[in-house]
Scaffold this active site. Structure first.
Site, PDB file in Angstrom:
ATOM      1  N   HIS A 171       0.894  -1.167   0.158  1.00 43.65           N
ATOM      2  CA  HIS A 171       0.080   0.228   0.046  1.00 43.65           C
ATOM      3  C   HIS A 171       0.966   1.255  -0.123  1.00 43.65           C
ATOM      4  O   HIS A 171       1.943   1.206   0.631  1.00 43.65           O
ATOM      5  CB  HIS A 171      -0.931   0.046   1.307  1.00 43.65           C
ATOM      6  CG  HIS A 171      -2.346  -0.734   1.282  1.00 43.65           C
ATOM      7  ND1 HIS A 171      -2.571  -1.206   2.367  1.00 43.65           N
ATOM      8  CD2 HIS A 171      -3.305  -0.763   0.441  1.00 43.65           C
ATOM      9  CE1 HIS A 171      -3.956  -1.825   1.920  1.00 43.65           C
ATOM     10  NE2 HIS A 171      -3.966  -1.476   0.910  1.00 43.65           N
ATOM     11  N   CYS A 265      -2.599   2.874   8.996  1.00 39.54           N
ATOM     12  CA  CYS A 265      -3.551   1.920   8.623  1.00 39.54           C
ATOM     13  C   CYS A 265      -4.659   2.037   9.540  1.00 39.54           C
ATOM     14  O   CYS A 265      -6.038   1.618   9.155  1.00 39.54           O
ATOM     15  CB  CYS A 265      -2.702   0.529   8.621  1.00 39.54           C
ATOM     16  SG  CYS A 265      -1.665   0.159   7.628  1.00 39.54           S
TER      17      CYS A 265
HETATM   18  N1  ARG Z   1      -4.323  -7.330   6.617  1.00 35.87           N
HETATM   19  C1  ARG Z   1      -4.812  -5.632   5.866  1.00 35.87           C
HETATM   20  C2  ARG Z   1      -4.539  -6.101   4.277  1.00 35.87           C
HETATM   21  O1  ARG Z   1      -3.842  -6.827   3.823  1.00 35.87           O
HETATM   22  C3  ARG Z   1      -3.679  -4.975   6.231  1.00 35.87           C
HETATM   23  C4  ARG Z   1      -4.127  -3.540   5.784  1.00 35.87           C
HETATM   24  C5  ARG Z   1      -3.269  -2.515   6.272  1.00 35.87           C
HETATM   25  N2  ARG Z   1      -3.758  -1.163   5.973  1.00 35.87           N
HETATM   26  C6  ARG Z   1      -3.120  -0.256   5.228  1.00 35.87           C
HETATM   27  N3  ARG Z   1      -3.588   1.024   5.574  1.00 35.87           N
HETATM   28  N4  ARG Z   1      -1.831  -0.210   4.839  1.00 35.87           N
HETATM   29  O2  ARG Z   1      -5.411  -5.494   3.518  1.00 35.87           O
END
Ligand code: ARG
Length: 272
Positions: A171, A265
């Site tokens: 991300h 996150c």
């Molecule tokens: N387990 C989640 C996923 O893979 C983690 C998300 C993390 N969020 C973020 N904004 N980077 O989607």
């Protein structure tokens, strides 16, 4: 240089049902033991830290069967009072988008339903004072690049597309963060060479993170322009950010790291 804070409105979701039940990023491992109680205790400190800095923190009610709902940043992207909704890539998280939409509608924010995959503030950042107001957008792992143009139409701000190339930094918000209204910190190697050149051109004064900072999830931070809240283990990045004139507060979110997320996150910013 004197750094000034701007009042923020945040949305968070307590990890009452947090678990690692599936693997959708390289940080997740279903064989590792996870404690939702420990996650909640760590999350509460983050929540209280942001509230203690004087910010308005709203919470979303966590839902059974949505273990990643704590990662509230993924639920939408809000600029100038308009929430551009999320459309999750993996089926396990799809239902989260509805809970976020209900929050925005109940609280009278304008809501735009997306037609293509995008994971909200996980892959979008907004710099209100950079070049008159700029959206940075990541693609390569989750968000479809066509969501970048859709976001530009929904939010009426220019969008700069940045290609993510390292699966550990799946991300945008684990590779880049805004430190204030006009400047960023980022880990260059998470981006394609061309996207690195774009970032160098737009942000010549950026704070540059290295691999150690990246793996400590140091980029996954929340800043109000003066105080930067970042993970406990990100000591070397905290030092660089302090050297750039910001205050830092470090919080331990080790339990949530097992889900592949940290400070940012857990926090969606709502921009009126
Ligand atoms: N387990 C989640 C996923 O893979 C983690 C998300 C993390 N969020 C973020 N904004 N980077 O989607």
């Amino acid at each position: 240089m004197e750094r000034t804070a701007r009042h923020r409105i945040y949305l968070m979701c307590p990890p009452e049902h947090f678990a690692v039940e599936y693997v959708i990023n390289p940080w997740m491992d279903t064989n590792v033991e996870v404690s939702a109680a420990k996650a909640v205790a760590q999350w509460q400190i983050l929540h209280d830290t942001l509230a203690g800095l004087g910010h308005e923190v709203h919470t979303l009610r966590p839902e059974v069967g949505l273990p990643d709902m704590v990662f509230a940043a993924n639920g939408a992207f809000v600029v100038d009072g308009t929430a551009y909704g999320a459309k999750f890539k993996y089926p396990q998280r799809v239902a989260e988008a509805k809970a976020h939409r209900a929050f925005y509608e109940a609280n009278n924010w304008k809501f735009v339903e997306p037609t293509v995959v995008n994971e909200g503030e996980g892959d979008f950042a907004y710099l209100p004072e950079a070049h008159g107001g700029l959206i940075l957008a990541g693609y390569g792992f989750r968000t479809d690049p066509s969501a970048h143009t859709e976001a530009q139409e929904a939010l009426s701000r220019p969008v700069i597309s940045l290609k993510l190339v390292n699966p550990a930094f799946y991300h945008l918000d684990v590779a880049l963060a805004s430190l204030d209204d006009s400047n960023i910190v980022y880990y260059p190697q998470a981006f394609s060479p061309s996207s690195q050149a774009v970032l160098r051109q737009l942000f010549p004064d950026a704070v540059i993170a290295d691999e150690t900072d990246g793996h400590a999830f140091g980029l996954n931070l929340v800043s109000d322009g003066r105080t930067v809240v970042l993970p406990a283990e990100a000591n070397s990045l905290a030092a660089k950010i302090k050297a750039a004139g910001y205050e830092t507060v470090q919080v331990d979110l080790s339990e949530l790291k097992k889900g592949g997320g940290s400070v940012k996150c857990c926090v969606a910013e709502l921009r009126p």
